[in-house]
Design a protein around this motif. Structure first.
Motif, PDB file in Angstrom:
ATOM      1  N   ARG A   1     -10.196  16.227  -4.855  1.00  0.00           N
ATOM      2  CA  ARG A   1     -10.346  14.816  -4.126  1.00  0.00           C
ATOM      3  C   ARG A   1      -8.809  14.441  -3.911  1.00  0.00           C
ATOM      4  N   ILE A   2      -7.878  14.732  -4.757  1.00  0.00           N
ATOM      5  CA  ILE A   2      -6.321  14.364  -4.408  1.00  0.00           C
ATOM      6  C   ILE A   2      -6.152  15.177  -3.332  1.00  0.00           C
ATOM      7  N   ASP A   3      -6.077  16.352  -2.979  1.00  0.00           N
ATOM      8  CA  ASP A   3      -5.896  17.054  -2.038  1.00  0.00           C
ATOM      9  C   ASP A   3      -6.615  16.481  -0.816  1.00  0.00           C
ATOM     10  N   GLY A   4      -7.657  15.877  -0.896  1.00  0.00           N
ATOM     11  CA  GLY A   4      -8.407  15.313   0.182  1.00  0.00           C
ATOM     12  C   GLY A   4      -7.624  14.031   0.644  1.00  0.00           C
ATOM     13  N   VAL A   5      -7.312  13.483  -0.272  1.00  0.00           N
ATOM     14  CA  VAL A   5      -6.480  12.124  -0.023  1.00  0.00           C
ATOM     15  C   VAL A   5      -5.249  12.427   0.754  1.00  0.00           C
ATOM     16  N   LYS A   6      -4.556  13.349   0.142  1.00  0.00           N
ATOM     17  CA  LYS A   6      -3.051  13.816   0.596  1.00  0.00           C
ATOM     18  C   LYS A   6      -3.564  14.401   2.068  1.00  0.00           C
ATOM     19  N   LYS A   7      -4.567  14.744   2.434  1.00  0.00           N
ATOM     20  CA  LYS A   7      -4.800  15.485   3.614  1.00  0.00           C
ATOM     21  C   LYS A   7      -4.902  14.233   4.817  1.00  0.00           C
ATOM     22  N   ALA A   8      -5.832  13.402   4.273  1.00  0.00           N
ATOM     23  CA  ALA A   8      -5.843  12.310   4.930  1.00  0.00           C
ATOM     24  C   ALA A   8      -4.695  11.461   5.316  1.00  0.00           C
ATOM     25  N   LEU A   9      -3.839  11.295   4.213  1.00  0.00           N
ATOM     26  CA  LEU A   9      -2.589  10.540   4.594  1.00  0.00           C
ATOM     27  C   LEU A   9      -1.460  11.158   5.334  1.00  0.00           C
ATOM     28  N   GLU A  10      -1.668  12.305   5.659  1.00  0.00           N
ATOM     29  CA  GLU A  10      -0.735  13.031   6.219  1.00  0.00           C
ATOM     30  C   GLU A  10      -0.896  12.338   7.760  1.00  0.00           C
ATOM     31  N   ALA A  11      -1.666  11.770   8.312  1.00  0.00           N
ATOM     32  CA  ALA A  11      -1.756  10.939   9.488  1.00  0.00           C
ATOM     33  C   ALA A  11      -1.134   9.522   9.281  1.00  0.00           C
ATOM     34  N   TYR A  12      -0.785   9.237   8.354  1.00  0.00           N
ATOM     35  CA  TYR A  12       0.024   8.007   8.093  1.00  0.00           C
ATOM     36  C   TYR A  12       1.211   8.093   7.374  1.00  0.00           C
ATOM     37  N   PRO A  13       2.283   8.370   7.838  1.00  0.00           N
ATOM     38  CA  PRO A  13       3.696   8.647   7.327  1.00  0.00           C
ATOM     39  C   PRO A  13       4.225   7.561   6.567  1.00  0.00           C
ATOM     40  N   GLU A  14       3.775   6.315   6.899  1.00  0.00           N
ATOM     41  CA  GLU A  14       4.330   5.110   6.207  1.00  0.00           C
ATOM     42  C   GLU A  14       3.521   4.675   5.084  1.00  0.00           C
ATOM     43  N   ILE A  15       2.616   5.497   4.656  1.00  0.00           N
ATOM     44  CA  ILE A  15       1.876   5.567   3.220  1.00  0.00           C
ATOM     45  C   ILE A  15       2.477   6.313   2.192  1.00  0.00           C
ATOM     46  N   GLU A  16       2.943   5.796   1.325  1.00  0.00           N
ATOM     47  CA  GLU A  16       3.749   6.847   0.299  1.00  0.00           C
ATOM     48  C   GLU A  16       3.110   6.887  -1.107  1.00  0.00           C
ATOM     49  N   ILE A  17       2.789   8.088  -1.646  1.00  0.00           N
ATOM     50  CA  ILE A  17       2.315   8.498  -2.947  1.00  0.00           C
ATOM     51  C   ILE A  17       3.460   8.116  -3.855  1.00  0.00           C
ATOM     52  N   VAL A  18       3.530   7.113  -4.685  1.00  0.00           N
ATOM     53  CA  VAL A  18       4.647   7.011  -5.471  1.00  0.00           C
ATOM     54  C   VAL A  18       4.238   7.588  -6.983  1.00  0.00           C
ATOM     55  N   ALA A  19       3.096   7.930  -7.158  1.00  0.00           N
ATOM     56  CA  ALA A  19       2.748   8.354  -8.551  1.00  0.00           C
ATOM     57  C   ALA A  19       1.414   8.950  -8.737  1.00  0.00           C
ATOM     58  N   VAL A  20       1.034  10.144  -9.512  1.00  0.00           N
ATOM     59  CA  VAL A  20      -0.072  10.624  -9.888  1.00  0.00           C
ATOM     60  C   VAL A  20      -0.272  10.659 -11.370  1.00  0.00           C
ATOM     61  N   GLU A  21      -1.021   9.973 -12.072  1.00  0.00           N
ATOM     62  CA  GLU A  21      -1.238   9.864 -13.586  1.00  0.00           C
ATOM     63  C   GLU A  21      -2.479  10.270 -13.909  1.00  0.00           C
ATOM     64  N   GLY A  22      -2.419  11.044 -15.181  1.00  0.00           N
ATOM     65  CA  GLY A  22      -3.669  11.374 -15.692  1.00  0.00           C
ATOM     66  C   GLY A  22      -4.179  10.351 -16.686  1.00  0.00           C
ATOM     67  N   THR A  23      -5.525  10.434 -17.161  1.00  0.00           N
ATOM     68  CA  THR A  23      -5.991   9.623 -17.963  1.00  0.00           C
ATOM     69  C   THR A  23      -6.679  10.351 -19.145  1.00  0.00           C
ATOM     70  N   GLU A  24      -7.221  11.452 -18.894  1.00  0.00           N
ATOM     71  CA  GLU A  24      -8.119  12.412 -19.693  1.00  0.00           C
ATOM     72  C   GLU A  24      -9.369  11.718 -19.702  1.00  0.00           C
ATOM     73  N   ASP A  25      -9.652  10.818 -18.717  1.00  0.00           N
ATOM     74  CA  ASP A  25     -11.178  10.177 -18.621  1.00  0.00           C
ATOM     75  C   ASP A  25     -11.098   9.297 -19.634  1.00  0.00           C
ATOM     76  N   ASP A  26      -9.874   8.774 -20.273  1.00  0.00           N
ATOM     77  CA  ASP A  26     -10.294   7.836 -21.490  1.00  0.00           C
ATOM     78  C   ASP A  26      -9.748   6.408 -20.967  1.00  0.00           C
ATOM     79  N   LEU A  27     -10.806   5.314 -21.102  1.00  0.00           N
ATOM     80  CA  LEU A  27     -10.686   4.204 -20.540  1.00  0.00           C
ATOM     81  C   LEU A  27      -9.405   3.424 -20.968  1.00  0.00           C
ATOM     82  N   ALA A  28      -9.083   3.615 -22.019  1.00  0.00           N
ATOM     83  CA  ALA A  28      -8.193   2.708 -22.682  1.00  0.00           C
ATOM     84  C   ALA A  28      -6.959   3.212 -22.164  1.00  0.00           C
ATOM     85  N   LYS A  29      -6.592   4.446 -22.332  1.00  0.00           N
ATOM     86  CA  LYS A  29      -5.603   5.144 -21.553  1.00  0.00           C
ATOM     87  C   LYS A  29      -5.383   4.851 -20.105  1.00  0.00           C
ATOM     88  N   ALA A  30      -6.560   4.541 -19.284  1.00  0.00           N
ATOM     89  CA  ALA A  30      -6.415   4.539 -18.034  1.00  0.00           C
ATOM     90  C   ALA A  30      -5.863   3.091 -17.756  1.00  0.00           C
TER      91      ALA A  30
END
Length: 310
Positions: free
Chosen positions: A167-196
């Motif tokens: 999914r992340i690869d797909g998001v990045k692929k889509a955003l290649e067409a939008y150079p003014e959108i910057e991904i500043v962080a990718v954070e994991g949560t281990e699918d734990d709501l409190a951590k998220a």
């Protein structure tokens, strides 16, 4: 008289074939292994259980206590030892289960993956969302909402989960067409709501100009909604564009409350149903050509929240 005898014999043959099929069904046991205990997989269980009941086969729902690959390996080993007939698994760590899936297949157990794949494991098929394409849809939805510019962050589940990374690869692929959108962080949560929730709070504090958040797993939407409902972040409601996966009750409520702009809704009930149906067909030798099944996604927002179907 000859006609009656032929008719009687035909009826006996039909009854024998039916009895044989019933006996085969009774001898089949399908085990379904989700990633972990979360509401998304409750829907998968519903579809799988309904299919098993309808087909008259044994059914086991075996839930890992954590998202570690070793836990699913141990579950698979136990299922092999118990001589189940078929296994459907949503994979936490694709590489870790390759060997044990091959072991199951070598033992004559049919194995399919659903929701999250292990493509190099030898499994017979994958059933679920084509996650790269779903990510492209999500990325384009965000780009449209932002007007093509701004800083965004990705809140995912387990960092090693193949479906989430696709999914992340797909998001990045889509955003290649939008150079003014910057991904500043990718954070994991281990699918734990409190951590998220903690991760989301930290992202907003560290990036006061953050324009968007992608919630890649089922905890992303609920976590962002909880954070934006806090007094500290009240001014970010509406200004922060949020797109999430899966229509959990808290995520749907987040759309209603104006915290979430859109949901990529998968079809977990369909995944569970097709997993059991496909395994039973393979076990009976009735599957024909076996190939992956894309169950698709629906983009749900305030406009179609009351009318979409899974």
């Amino acid at each position: 008289m000859k006609t009656l005898i032929k008719t009687a014999r035909a009826a006996m043959v039909t009854m024998a074939l039916t009895a044989g099929t019933a006996a085969l069904a009774q001898d089949i046991t399908i085990a379904v292994v989700p990633k972990v205990a979360v509401p998304f997989f409750d829907d998968c269980n519903t579809g799988a259980q309904e299919a098993a009941d309808r087909l008259g086969v044994g059914y086991q729902w075996v839930v890992p206590q954590n998202t570690q690959g070793a836990t699913q390996v141990k579950i698979m080993e136990d299922l092999i030892a118990r001589n189940v007939t078929g296994i459907a698994i949503s994979v936490n760590e694709p590489k870790s289960v390759e060997g044990v899936i091959k072991q199951a297949m070598d033992a004559g157990i049919k194995v399919v993956t659903f929701d999250s794949d292990s493509a190099n494991s030898g499994r017979s098929m994958y059933i679920g969302t084509i996650n790269t394409e779903a990510g492209v849809t999500m990325g384009n939805s965000m780009a449209e909402a932002l007007g093509g510019k701004g800083k965004v962050a990705i809140v995912t589940g387990q960092l090693g989960a193949s479906n989430l990374n696709e999914r992340i690869d797909g998001v990045k692929k889509a955003l290649e067409a939008y150079p003014e959108i910057e991904i500043v962080a990718v954070e994991g949560t281990e699918d734990d709501l409190a951590k998220a929730v903690s991760v989301t709070e930290a992202l907003l504090r560290a990036n006061p100009d953050l324009a968007g958040i992608f919630g890649m797993s089922q905890v992303g939407g609920p976590a962002v909604a909880k954070v934006l409902a806090q007094k500290e972040f009240a001014d970010r409601k509406g200004a922060l564009k949020v797109f999430a996966f899966d229509d959990l009750p808290d995520t749907v409520q987040g759309v209603k409350d104006g915290f979430i702009d859109g949901i990529m809704v998968q079809r977990p009930v369909t995944m569970g149903r097709l997993a059991v149906e496909s395994l039973v067909a393979q076990i009976k030798g009735e599957a024909g050509e076996v190939k992956d099944i894309d169950t698709g996604v629906t983009v749900v927002n305030a406009g179609n929240l009351d009318s979409y179907t899974k």
